[in-house]
Design a protein around this motif. Structure first.
Motif, PDB file in Angstrom:
ATOM      1  N   PRO A 124       0.894  -1.281   0.032  1.00 39.40           N
ATOM      2  CA  PRO A 124      -0.146   0.078  -0.138  1.00 39.40           C
ATOM      3  C   PRO A 124       0.950   1.275  -0.180  1.00 39.40           C
ATOM      4  CG  PRO A 124      -0.039  -0.940   2.140  1.00 39.40           C
ATOM      5  CD  PRO A 124       0.737  -2.071   1.184  1.00 39.40           C
ATOM      6  N   ARG A 125       2.023   1.324   0.488  1.00 38.00           N
ATOM      7  CA  ARG A 125       2.941   2.519   0.719  1.00 38.00           C
ATOM      8  C   ARG A 125       3.526   2.776  -0.571  1.00 38.00           C
ATOM      9  NH1 ARG A 125       7.324   2.221   5.079  1.00 38.00           N
ATOM     10  NH2 ARG A 125       6.989   0.031   4.939  1.00 38.00           N
ATOM     11  N   ARG A 126       3.940   1.833  -1.457  1.00 39.60           N
ATOM     12  CA  ARG A 126       4.787   1.757  -2.663  1.00 39.60           C
ATOM     13  C   ARG A 126       4.078   1.584  -3.819  1.00 39.60           C
ATOM     14  NH1 ARG A 126       7.214  -1.186   1.242  1.00 39.60           N
ATOM     15  NH2 ARG A 126       8.595  -0.008   2.793  1.00 39.60           N
TER      16      ARG A 126
END
Length: 385
Positions: free
Chosen positions: A74-76
């Motif tokens: 989800p972050r990248r």
């Protein structure tokens, strides 16, 4: 000392490439920095895909034979591909996203541990796709000298044992990668990034690398030390301590007399170990919420301790004390539906037959030695340290 991943990150080897990484939570450096975080922050190359082994990239799935779904970080916004799902190896579509596959996994030194076979599957798939593979070496946490246990025999291959190696192999993950790739014709364009400063007599706590649990039931180095022997209890209906804070160190069952068991074991003359009577109640898996009598295995001398011999000795005595109640686990186990789980784990039918016949433990251990001696010759060309 320096890990292979630390050396790779400090080099220009990945510059300009789309990089895939096979890793899990234990893929950290001396400062607890995860390899995926470092790859994502690197300005000179692109993190293009993440691959996860059994238990998932985040090691959040507790049990065996629980497949992990694919997902997205989800972050990248980077895809996470599970290699313990409908596929056990990267597909051509997955490999199309990358120019190179990096493997940075912490092994525990036992044939049964599946991460080394996920690595082998990656070598095979990458070889077919023409994608180079870089394996970053990490310590064998239980040292690189002692080798012990029965060999895997042809016909007993599974995801907990693909190749003929003994239960305790005494090799690092990169040494195994070289041996698998060459001995079993996996065909990968393989590069190794060795460690600096590691030597074969080192256990994990000699390295100053932080211990991060490599899988949910491998909480400590103490677990890894006993694991090559007590993992065999997965092939029985005796608890191997899953569902307790000391998995693989606690062995027991509701019908077992812990006092009788520990008395027999402490009189057996096994080196480097003491057996303490216990009662424990697993919170899940075998005998969940039921008190189990048994023993805790306390290693008193690592260099004298023989984990496979000790695990088999405990199993032999459990069988002898519970002839009417001791049961072998029934299939399936690791997707093998025909063979007995104990035979898959041990690598042949021989160990089960020896225990059923109550063959003395010294004779059982002696039956492994020719295979171990031959393996020590086979592994020699691939040792890096």
């Amino acid at each position: 000392m320096l890990l292979g991943s630390e050396r790779l990150i400090a080099s220009p080897r990945l510059d300009g490439l789309r990089v895939g990484i096979l890793a899990n939570p234990a893929s950290v450096d001396h400062a607890f920095r995860h390899v995926v975080d470092q790859f994502a922050e690197a300005p000179a190359f692109k993190l293009a895909a993440i691959f996860g082994p059994q238990h998932g990239f985040r090691s959040d799935l507790q049990d065996n034979m629980i497949e992990t779904p694919h997902g997205t970080d989800p972050r990248r916004g980077v895809p996470i591909f599970s290699l313990y799902s409908e596929t056990r190896e990267p597909t051509p579509e997955m490999l199309d996203l990358i120019d190179v596959l990096v493997i940075d996994l912490q092994d525990v030194g036992a044939r049964i541990y599946t991460y080394i076979y996920t690595m082998a599957n990656c070598l095979r798939a990458a070889g077919k796709a023409g994608i180079p593979v870089i394996v970053c070496d990490r310590p064998n946490p239980i040292g690189g000298i002692q080798v012990e246990g029965p060999m895997l025999e042809p016909g007993f291959e599974s995801f907990v044992g693909l190749y003929p190696i003994p239960m305790r192999h005494g090799m690092t993950v990169a040494e195994l990668a070289q041996m698998f790739n060459e001995q079993y014709w996996l065909g990968a364009a393989l590069e190794i990034v060795p460690m600096e400063g590691w030597s074969r007599e080192m256990y994990f706590d000699d390295t100053e690398i932080p211990w991060i649990i490599p899988s949910p039931n491998m909480p400590t180095l103490d677990t890894a030390i006993v694991y090559p022997g007590t993992v065999l209890f997965e092939g029985t209906m005796v608890s191997e301590g899953r569902g307790t804070t000391r998995p693989f160190e606690l062995i027991g069952a509701p019908w077992l007399d812990g006092a009788a068991l520990t008395a027999r074991l402490n009189q057996a003359g096994l080196a480097g170990v003491h057996f303490r009577e216990v009662v424990f109640e697993p919170t899940f898996q075998k005998h969940a919420k039921v008190p189990c009598g048994g023993c805790q295995i306390h290693v008193t001398s690592r260099w004298d301790f023989e984990p496979v011999k000790v695990g088999v000795a405990v199993m032999r005595e459990c069988y002898g004390l519970g002839l009417d109640q001791f049961k072998w686990r029934d299939p399936p186990y690791e997707y093998e539906h025909d063979k007995m789980p104990i035979d898959i784990l041990a690598g042949s039918t021989q160990l089960r037959e020896q225990i059923e016949q109550q063959v003395p433990i010294e004779e059982i251990a002696a039956s492994w030695r020719d295979g171990v001696k031959a393996f020590e010759e086979t592994r020699k060309p691939y040792l890096l340290y």
